[in-house]
Each structure stands twice: as C-alpha cells, then as structure tokens.
Design a protein around this motif. Structure first.
Motif, PDB file in Angstrom:
ATOM      1  N   SER A   1       0.141   3.610  -3.111  1.00  0.00           N
ATOM      2  CA  SER A   1      -0.322   5.215  -2.895  1.00  0.00           C
ATOM      3  C   SER A   1       0.606   6.208  -2.839  1.00  0.00           C
ATOM      4  O   SER A   1       0.275   7.430  -3.491  1.00  0.00           O
ATOM      5  N   ASN A   2       2.073   5.833  -2.781  1.00  0.00           N
ATOM      6  CA  ASN A   2       2.920   7.127  -3.107  1.00  0.00           C
ATOM      7  C   ASN A   2       3.306   7.089  -4.631  1.00  0.00           C
ATOM      8  O   ASN A   2       3.768   8.069  -4.999  1.00  0.00           O
TER       9      ASN A   2
ATOM     10  N   PHE B   1      -7.176   0.485  -6.793  1.00  0.00           N
ATOM     11  CA  PHE B   1      -7.388   0.208  -5.459  1.00  0.00           C
ATOM     12  C   PHE B   1      -8.425  -0.578  -5.036  1.00  0.00           C
ATOM     13  O   PHE B   1      -8.393  -1.612  -4.323  1.00  0.00           O
TER      14      PHE B   1
ATOM     15  N   ASN C   1       0.890  -1.270   0.094  1.00  0.00           N
ATOM     16  CA  ASN C   1       0.162  -0.024   0.208  1.00  0.00           C
ATOM     17  C   ASN C   1       0.832   1.222   0.104  1.00  0.00           C
ATOM     18  O   ASN C   1       0.472   2.243  -0.692  1.00  0.00           O
TER      19      ASN C   1
ATOM     20  N   SER D   1      -8.455   5.077  -8.933  1.00  0.00           N
ATOM     21  CA  SER D   1      -9.424   4.238  -7.944  1.00  0.00           C
ATOM     22  C   SER D   1      -9.707   2.905  -8.140  1.00  0.00           C
ATOM     23  O   SER D   1     -10.031   2.208  -7.349  1.00  0.00           O
TER      24      SER D   1
END
Lengths: 281, 254
Positions: free
Chosen positions: A102-103, A200, A98, A197
């Motif tokens: 996310s980075n 994820f 994650n 999105s």
C-alpha cells in the motif's frame, strides 16, 4: 588560465575544479527520504488506524475468536500449538506485505499523477534512482514501524515461543521490501490507477487467504499446494512462523531468505530502470 | 413520489460506470475468496459449530455471514468514497441541483445506487452458495431482499456520515468502523465465543442483525424475531436517508 592547470593538458578546455562536487548517491537518496518524512510527520495520525489497529483486529478476530472454535476441534493439523500462536506470525507477515504494497503503489502513482512530488523532485538535482531509493527508504521505515508494533503485541500476549523471535522484525521487513521494491517499479509506469486495484483484489487478498497463513497449506487441494509454496507470502509467513515457534532450520531459512532477497534485488534493478525511463530529463 | 426523480441520477451512474464495469464487477470476487479460504480451509480445522440447538458444518455457518459482508462492502464503498468524490471534487451535485432534482432526490438516488451495487456483489455470492450446496432451505430466496436491506442500512448510514467528512484522511475512520464490523459481528463465529458484555454490544451493530437474518433464512429456521431485526435495519436506513438529504441540502446551500 594557463594550460598547466588543466590535468589533461588540453589547451582549449577550461579546468573544472571550480564546481563543487555532486553529493554522493546516498546523500541524495536521504534527501528524497527526508521529504517523505516531513509529510509523514503531518499525517501520521490518520495512518495509525490501518497500520496498527487493523492487524490487531485480525489477530483478535481470527486468532482468538475463530481460534476458540479451532482449538476445540483439535490442533493436530497446526503442529499441536494453539491457533493464536499458529496464526500470529502469519498475520505479522500479511501486514508486512500490505504495508509494503500500500505504501509502494498509490503514493508512487500519486507522485506522478496526483500530488506530483516526483515531478517536483525531478526539477532538483535528484536523479531518478535517488527518488526511487529515497522513497523505498521511507517505505522500509513504515514497514519496520508497523512490524515492530505487532511483534511487541505478540510478545505481550505470550504468542512467541522462542528466542529466535528477535529475528522476526528483520524477517518481516525483508518480506515487506520484497513486495515494495517491484511494486513501486511497476506503479511508476502506470497511466491509470485501476490496475493497482486489481493487484489488491486478485493479488494480495488471495495471497493473504491461501498462502498457509490462516490454515496450513496441507489443507488445500493437492493441485493448489505447489502454487501456494511458490508464493512469496508463503515463504515470508513460513519464515516468520519458524522463528516465532523456534522450529527454524538453517536449510529452510536459507531458502526463504534467498527467495525474498532475490525478489527484492530484482525489484530494485527493475525500479532503477523504470524510474529512469519515466523521470529522466 | 419524493425521490422518484432520483432515478435520473441512478441512470447517470449506470451510464458512467458502463465504461469501467470490470472494476465494479471484480469487487464481487473478494467475498468469494473469503468463502473459499475461511469456509473450506479453516472450516476443515473447525468441523461443526453449534447453531440453533444442533451442529452445522462450519462452511454452511459462515457463508450467510459473508453474504451479509458482501452486501455491506458493496454498499459502503460507493456510499462513502465515491459520494465524497462527487460532492467535493467532481461537483456533481452542484450541477444536479441546477436541474429539477433536489437534495433529497440526490440522497435517495445515491443510496439507491449503492444498494444496486451491493446487490451486484450479493447476487453472485448467493448463486455460488447455491452451487456449492451451502443453502439448506427455500427460505433462502428471502435472503436476497435481506441482503438488499443490509445494503440499504449501510448505504444510508454511509452517505449520512460522508456528509460530515472534511478530508480524505477522515476515511480512515470508515476503515476503523468497517473492519471491526466485518470481523466481530458474528460473521465468523457465534456470539457465544464472547464474554457476555461484549456479546450484548455486538448485538446492537446493524451488521450483526443482518447476519442473523440471512443466516436464519439460509439455514432454514426463520422466526417472527426476524421482523424486529429487519425493522431495526429499516429504521437505521430511514434515519440515514433523512439526515443525508438534510445535510446535502445544507452543504450545497439549497
């Protein structure tokens, strides 16, 4: 200027020795990295909740809360270890994934569309590959920091069973980079943010839930198991778990590391290409 | 009726999101993934859980908890991130207030829209629960208004708190609250797992009350207690609604 000064002996060409040489490629990458560092020094406080406390909450709720119910029923499917010991290395792997994702997604997209930091960097002597490598260096630093915090917590709660666990940190960083390198390579090409999105929702959440993290893959229906074994998170979680429990063998470790390293290498190759296409002026 | 004009704003959101319905609808998938993973995968490791004096299979125990979470998540995302974007960046409410709508209409309609979005997530979840045979009693029909109530309390609190946010960084606090709520509010395991003191604290969280309401209805053991718990959620929602209306009026200098 006399012709003798020109090493190639071409009379019409001026000598180039007057120009200072370009900095080396790592010099430039480190410059891009330092830009991210400057920003991070202003905003690190707000990221600490999701990066440090989030995994701890999962460890508390899943490992200890749910674990008390699992342990009551018997730990044979887990290989005879208490549930918190079983789940902690997997939570480490999930948070490395994650952190990497996310980075490497929204900040990369934002570098072109929101704060436009990539566009600004493009106006300097940084080449696309320097921008890519510099950002990946920063992401690697973030993954390392988050993983290190979690490994310390694991050790403090007595969830580590072997000295092999000193290798947990490099293993989880490799896992995070294996996710980050291709994700950044892809995110830089996007024109709208919605596909991220979906990654994820339909990528990282199912990976987290079904890759042998919270329960062994043997609990899945037979047709799903080969899929679970093929996912990168399963390799990362299995590697971390074998290091933490001390059950690591040379053969399985080589497969896991090889898989993740190949994924990172392909990601790097793709990233160099896609950054070049998007940012070269 | 106060707030009735807000229907216009709900209509605006429905038209706006029609173009990206897939993004909105796909949010319903996450609780279903959790149901499959936790209910079936971890459920097999747990077997049965003691509930209301007898043993129930873990997947039946956890499903209503995840139903409450789907109602919470659907309402929370819309009432925090999206409301903040409309308030600070799109300046949507500035233009809304140039119409006959007032600040209270804005608050009521934003909360109403978030409840609709919560229902968009909890209705499919309830259908899947029924298809998997995880519903034990016809009382489960009342789980739908129950889920809407969880969404209402969440959305009202979400909009009210969002009006105090100063930057995107503040939204880390939303995560700081919503993740522990999701993990620790008796969704995944009974309160008896906790030491007594922590159990008492958890009982005060709105999500815990929602989880108990939905679980008792779905598993078919409703009692008069549920009315008190529902009243608690209604009060949380009404306080949020009042604060949100007043704060939006103040922020937009009505």
């Amino acid at each position: 200027m006399t012709p003798a000064q020109n090493p190639r002996g071409d009379r019409n060409r001026p000598a180039r020795t007057a120009l200072a040489p370009l900095p080396g490629r790592w010099d430039l990458s480190v410059r891009a990295f330092r830009c991210w560092l400057v920003m991070y020094r202003r905003t690190w406080r707000s990221s600490i909740w999701s990066s440090v406390f989030g995994p701890l909450f999962y460890l508390g709720a899943m490992g200890y809360g749910l674990g008390s119910l699992v342990d009551r029923h018997g730990t044979a499917p887990l290989g005879g270890v208490p549930y918190p010991v079983f789940v902690a290395p997997a939570v480490l792997a999930v948070q490395a994934m994650n952190s990497g994702l996310s980075n490497a997604m929204f900040p990369v997209f934002g570098g072109i569309h929101w704060n436009k930091i990539y566009i600004a960097a493009r106006a300097t002597m940084l080449r696309p590959a320097d921008i890519y490598r510099g950002h990946l260096l920063f992401i690697t630093m973030r993954i390392t920091m988050n993983s290190a915090c979690f490994v310390v917590v694991m050790a403090a709660f007595g969830l580590i069973r072997s000295w092999w666990a000193v290798l947990l940190l490099p293993a989880s960083v490799l896992l995070g980079v294996a996710f980050a390198a291709p994700s950044a390579a892809w995110a830089v090409t996007l024109r709208v943010q919605t596909p991220m999105s979906y990654v994820f929702r339909f990528g990282s959440v199912p990976l987290m839930l079904f890759s042998g993290t919270f329960f062994p893959v043997s609990q899945l229906p037979g047709w799903l198991r080969p899929i679970a074994y093929a996912t990168p998170l399963w390799h990362g979680a299995a590697l971390c778990r074998s290091l933490s429990l001390g059950t690591v063998t040379a053969g399985s470790a080589a497969i896991h590391i090889g898989y993740l390293a190949a994924m990172a290498a392909v990601g790097l190759w793709l990233g160099n290409r896609s950054y070049y296409r998007k940012l070269y002026v | 009726m106060p707030g009735a004009r807000g229907l216009r704003l709900i209509e605006r959101h429905a038209r706006f999101y029609r173009r990206m319905w897939l993004v909105v609808a796909s949010g319903a998938a996450e609780p279903l993934f959790y149901l499959a993973s936790v209910g079936i995968g971890i459920g097999a490791l747990i077997g049965t859980v003691a509930w209301d004096g007898h043993q129930v299979p873990y997947r039946e125990f956890v499903a209503p908890g995840l139903l409450a979470v789907s109602a919470l998540n659907g309402a929370l995302n819309d009432s925090t991130f999206n409301v903040y974007g409309r308030l600070k960046f799109e300046k949507l409410y500035d233009s809304v207030l140039a119409t006959p709508l007032g600040a209270r209409d804005v608050a009521a309609s934003e909360i109403g829209w978030a409840v609709l979005r919560g229902l968009l997530y909890s209705v499919p979840f309830l259908v899947v629960m029924a298809a998997l045979g995880l519903i034990a009693s016809p009382w489960a029909l009342l789980a739908l208004p129950g889920a809407a109530l969880v969404s209402f309390a969440t959305a009202a609190a979400g909009v009210a708190l969002t009006t105090y946010m100063k930057s995107w960084q503040d939204f880390e606090y939303v995560m700081l609250v919503s993740v522990p709520l999701f993990l620790f509010s008796g969704t995944f395991y009974p309160l008896s797992v906790y030491p007594h003191v922590i159990g008492v604290i958890v009982e005060w969280t709105p999500l815990y009350q929602g989880v108990v309401i939905l679980r008792d209805l779905v598993l078919g053991a409703p009692s008069w207690d549920l009315l008190w718990r529902a009243a608690y959620l209604v009060v949380v929602g009404l306080i949020g609604l009042g604060v949100a209306g007043r704060r939006i009026a103040k922020l937009l200098l009505v």
